[in-house]
Design a protein around this motif. Structure first.
Motif, PDB file in Angstrom:
ATOM      1  N   ARG A   1      16.421  13.622  11.900  1.00 29.52           N
ATOM      2  CA  ARG A   1      17.745  13.303  11.365  1.00 29.52           C
ATOM      3  C   ARG A   1      17.789  13.394   9.837  1.00 29.52           C
ATOM      4  O   ARG A   1      18.862  13.279   9.235  1.00 29.52           O
TER       5      ARG A   1
ATOM      6  N   ASP B   1      20.135  16.025   8.236  1.00 30.56           N
ATOM      7  CA  ASP B   1      21.564  15.718   8.246  1.00 30.56           C
ATOM      8  C   ASP B   1      21.940  14.795   7.095  1.00 30.56           C
ATOM      9  O   ASP B   1      23.033  14.898   6.529  1.00 30.56           O
TER      10      ASP B   1
ATOM     11  N   VAL C   1      28.690  14.862  10.183  1.00 28.91           N
ATOM     12  CA  VAL C   1      28.033  15.469   9.025  1.00 28.91           C
ATOM     13  C   VAL C   1      28.765  16.728   8.582  1.00 28.91           C
ATOM     14  O   VAL C   1      28.908  16.994   7.382  1.00 28.91           O
TER      15      VAL C   1
ATOM     16  N   MET D   1      22.171  23.735   9.254  1.00 32.88           N
ATOM     17  CA  MET D   1      21.225  22.722   9.690  1.00 32.88           C
ATOM     18  C   MET D   1      19.993  23.299  10.370  1.00 32.88           C
ATOM     19  O   MET D   1      19.193  22.574  10.923  1.00 32.88           O
TER      20      MET D   1
END
Length: 306
Positions: free
Chosen positions: A89, A92, A153, A181
Motif C-alpha cells: 500500500r 498508493d 487515490v 501504480m
C-alpha cells in the motif's frame, strides 16, 4: 495580498526542486505567484516573494514553503505519530513522483516521512506523521484512509494533475506502460558508469554536493577497500544523480571512489540501488554526504571491507 519569506539557503534547492518542479507545484496548488530572490544567498538566505489573490491562497503558499524548511523531527509544540503501512500500500500513499504525499501535506499541513523498504520484501513500513496535533490528526486520517482503501487515490492524483497540468506530460518515458501504480520489474541495468577521476566543478547552483575541501581530511591516499550498496529513494534519485550525472561524478572524484554508480529506475516508487567502492574512509564520507543529501533516507543494504 503579499508576503516575503526569508529561507535558509540550504533549503532553497529543495523548495525549488529539479528544474523548478517543486516551486511550480507550489505555485499551481496555492494559485499564488512566487518568485525566489537569491541576491542574498552569500549571506546564508534567500527571499521568496509571494503574491496571492486571497489571504487563504497566500497562507497556503506560506505553509507549503515553510513545511519544506522544517526537519523531519518534531519541533517545539509539535508531535509525531507512526502509522504502519503494508508494503503493497506504500505506493498508493506516496503516489507517482510523490504527488499523493504532496496532496496530503497541502491539505493537512503535516510532514510525512515514509520508511524505506527493509531487507525483507513485504514487511510493513513505518510512516511518520509530524506537525501540530491538529495537523497530525488530519494526516493520520488521510494516510489510514488510503491504507484501508477508504479514500480514492486516483481522485487525489487527478486533483494534483489538475493543479499541475504539466505533471503527466513531464513523466519520464521509461515509466511502466501499465499505469501510474504499476510496480513493474526492472532489468537491473545501470546508468553509464563514469571512468577515471574527473575534474570536479561544484554544482552548488543545482543543489549538488559540497566542495571537495570539506571532506579532503577524511580521504587517505590508500587504505582498506570498502564497498557499500545502498537503496536510494526513487524521489531522491534525481537529487543524487544531478544534472547530466554531475553529482555522481563529483561524489566519485571527491571521495576517491573506484566505483560510484546508480541503477536505472524501475518505476516511480522503487528505490534504486547505488554501489560505492573505494578507500574505507572515502566510502564513509560518500555515505555521509548521501545521507545529508536525502535527509537520512538512504538505506545501507551491504557493506564489506576487504
Amino acid at each position: 495580498f503579499r508576503h516575503t519569506l526569508k529561507v535558509p539557503q540550504h533549503c532553497v534547492a529543495q523548495i525549488i526542486g529539479r528544474g523548478g518542479a517543486n516551486l511550480t507545484s507550489t505555485r499551481n496548488t496555492s494559485r499564488c505567484h512566487i518568485e525566489c530572490d537569491q541576491h542574498t544567498k552569500d549571506q546564508g538566505y534567500s527571499l521568496f516573494h509571494i503574491d496571492g489573490n486571497s489571504e487563504e491562497d497566500l497562507q497556503r503558499a506560506i505553509r507549503a514553503i515553510e513545511r519544506q524548511t522544517k526537519p523531519m523531527e518534531p519541533l517545539e509544540g509539535e508531535i509525531q505519530h507512526v502509522v504502519q503501512v503494508p508494503d503493497e500500500r506504500v505506493g498508493d500513499i506516496l503516489g507517482p513522483r510523490g504527488c499523493v504525499v504532496k496532496v496530503i501535506a497541502d491539505r493537512t499541513g503535516c510532514r510525512i516521512d515514509m520508511q524505506q523498504r527493509g531487507l525483507q520484501r513485504g514487511e510493513a513500513r513505518a510512516c511518520r506523521i509530524i506537525g501540530s496535533p491538529e495537523e497530525v490528526q488530519a494526516g493520520i486520517q488521510m494516510v489510514e484512509g488510503i491504507r484501508d482503501m477508504l479514500i480514492d487515490v486516483k481522485a487525489l492524483i487527478r486533483e494534483f494533475e489538475e493543479a499541475n497540468p504539466n505533471f503527466r506530460r513531464d513523466q519520464p518515458d521509461n515509466r511502466s506502460p501499465s499505469g501510474w501504480m504499476s510496480s513493474g520489474k526492472g532489468s537491473g541495468s545501470w546508468e553509464s558508469p563514469y571512468g577515471g577521476r574527473a575534474d570536479y566543478v561544484s554544482p552548488a547552483a543545482y543543489g549538488g554536493f559540497g566542495a571537495q575541501e570539506a571532506w579532503s581530511h577524511l580521504l587517505p591516499a590508500a587504505g582498506p577497500i570498502d564497498r557499500a550498496v545502498i537503496d536510494v529513494p526513487a524521489d531522491c534519485a534525481g537529487l543524487v544523480i544531478g544534472r547530466g550525472g554531475e553529482n555522481v561524478k563529483g561524489l566519485k572524484s571527491q571521495c576517491s571512489l573506484s566505483e560510484c554508480q546508480i541503477e536505472k529506475g524501475v518505476d516511480q516508487r522503487t528505490p534504486r540501488k547505488m554501489t560505492l567502492q573505494g578507500p574505507a574512509t572515502g566510502v564513509q564520507a560518500a555515505l555521509m554526504q548521501l545521507s545529508m543529501k536525502t535527509n537520512g533516507r538512504i538505506v545501507t543494504i551491504v557493506q564489506q571491507q576487504y
